[in-house]
Write a protein that holds these residues in place. Sequence first.
Motif, mmCIF file in Angstrom:
data_model
loop_
_atom_site.group_PDB
_atom_site.id
_atom_site.type_symbol
_atom_site.label_atom_id
_atom_site.label_comp_id
_atom_site.label_asym_id
_atom_site.label_seq_id
_atom_site.Cartn_x
_atom_site.Cartn_y
_atom_site.Cartn_z
ATOM 1 N N GLN A 175 -5.482 1.062 -6.754
ATOM 2 C CA GLN A 175 -4.741 2.314 -6.966
ATOM 3 C C GLN A 175 -5.682 3.407 -7.365
ATOM 4 O OE1 GLN A 175 -0.845 2.235 -7.564
ATOM 5 N NE2 GLN A 175 -1.160 4.284 -7.077
ATOM 6 N N ALA A 204 0.993 -1.178 -0.049
ATOM 7 C CA ALA A 204 -0.051 0.061 -0.006
ATOM 8 C C ALA A 204 0.805 1.083 0.104
ATOM 9 C CB ALA A 204 -1.027 0.113 1.415
ATOM 10 N N ASN A 206 3.408 6.270 -5.377
ATOM 11 C CA ASN A 206 3.181 6.306 -6.700
ATOM 12 C C ASN A 206 2.172 7.338 -6.988
ATOM 13 O OD1 ASN A 206 5.075 4.425 -7.122
ATOM 14 N ND2 ASN A 206 3.747 2.658 -7.650
ATOM 15 N N ALA A 207 1.193 7.270 -6.223
ATOM 16 C CA ALA A 207 -0.095 8.294 -6.326
ATOM 17 C C ALA A 207 0.600 9.669 -5.881
ATOM 18 C CB ALA A 207 -1.144 8.003 -5.264
ATOM 19 N N GLN A 240 2.062 1.983 -3.303
ATOM 20 C CA GLN A 240 0.869 2.520 -4.303
ATOM 21 C C GLN A 240 0.944 4.127 -3.927
ATOM 22 O OE1 GLN A 240 -2.580 -0.021 -3.713
ATOM 23 N NE2 GLN A 240 -1.805 -1.287 -5.744
ATOM 24 N N ILE A 241 0.598 4.207 -2.564
ATOM 25 C CA ILE A 241 0.785 5.618 -2.128
ATOM 26 C C ILE A 241 1.662 6.603 -2.647
ATOM 27 C CG2 ILE A 241 0.344 7.292 -0.164
ATOM 28 C CD1 ILE A 241 -1.125 4.906 1.245
ATOM 29 N N LEU A 278 -5.599 -1.323 -1.393
ATOM 30 C CA LEU A 278 -4.680 -1.868 -2.739
ATOM 31 C C LEU A 278 -5.286 -1.708 -4.151
ATOM 32 C CD1 LEU A 278 -3.042 -5.155 -1.476
ATOM 33 C CD2 LEU A 278 -2.381 -3.061 -0.970
#
Lengths: 281, 153
Positions: free
Chosen positions: B138, A246, A252-253, A249-250, B136
């Motif tokens: 995105q 997670a 990348n965000a 992913q954050i 999870l």
Amino acid sequence: MRKIIPIFFLIPIFALSQSTSFDFHTPENVKKFADHLFCEGDYLRAIEQYELINQNLDNDTIEFKVMLGYSELGLYSKSNELIESCNYESVFYPDCYLLSLKNELILEKHEFEYPSIPSFDSSQWKSFGRLFAISMLYSDEPVVSKEEFFLIFEKDEQSAVSLLYDYRFEPPYKSPALAGILSAIIPGSGKMYAGEWGDGITALVVTSLFAFLAYDNFHADHTTRAWIFTGLGAFFYAGNIYGSVASAQIFNARIDFEFNNGLELFLKQQNYFLPQYDFCE
Amino acid sequence: MISLKSLLSILILLSSTMHCQTEILKWRKADFSYEKQIHSSKRDYSFDSENAGEFLTKSLTNAYWFIISDVDGDNCPFRPTCSAFLLQSAKETNIFQASLMFFDRFTRDMNIAKGHDHYPRVSAGYYYDPPQNYTLNQGRIKYLPTAFIVDDE
């Protein structure tokens, strides 16, 4: 006599102060007031005043300034609605057109599809080229190399443009899968890989602590306590693997957010459209 | 004999002194509460669950709120709080994923250096950390910069 003379002077002052002989509301005077507001950066009120007189004065400068005002206020779609009212013959038409492209770029965030171009002078061509180059940052693949991309921009803009180019085409993304695998091997390392050093160290300490407590209690034959610590340790371990994925992913965000935000800010700050018209001189 | 001028002056003075203390309430001690408001009153203890997983997390959370949190006070630095995070995670995902999300949140809560340049905040100063960012998925992540203040909790 001494009292009469001051009264004699005072009465005309009061009479004149409320005089209606001067009309503040003529289109010319309203325009002067609106121009003042525009130069003060009070675009909303300036537009209000311009719209009062726009019916009476057929003025392409006012049309352009209203369009520019809306854009400065961040009302890009409202600004773009006015491109229709821009006269094609007007000297401001190329600027209206460039402004509408800039608004569209901020609003739609996509690459220009070879728009029909009005007749530009050299500086307007330059502005158009830069806008077009920036729009390329919204394409999936780089259309030109980084070196070619830079050529059209001034030296002081190149560092910002370089950063935006890298964020778009070579973004420093972190792999969520790798973060998960790293945390599975060494608890917390996936978080550290995703830039969360504090969380990573905490995860390592907590998981190690529960593992030690479980081991120690099994070793001392305290089976119930040992299983409780094993369960808790297992949940912290698995939770950390999940959290590492997670976190990546954050991360990348955040990269995407910084690119979009940075590009919007860059577009807002670069005022390519008024080099030859200083409305506020 | 008192002149009219003196009488008028006395009357004006008297009336001003008469009125200055009439508003007794104005001078009374103010009832001001210095107690820190906690959100326990806003807590929903109902067992309004759609599946067994939600029911289990709701039972655990209600027990935690009733026995520990309401007595201990509002100590979680995050919004939603860790217990509310577990509940929302169970609603958004499933009991297993919600447990993993909760243990990850709990680890982040234990980090003593959390938040300084990391989380956005709600207006009351708590760190804003919604479960939607940890599913999870995105597409559901809504990144907010550190300096951002979220209006509502």
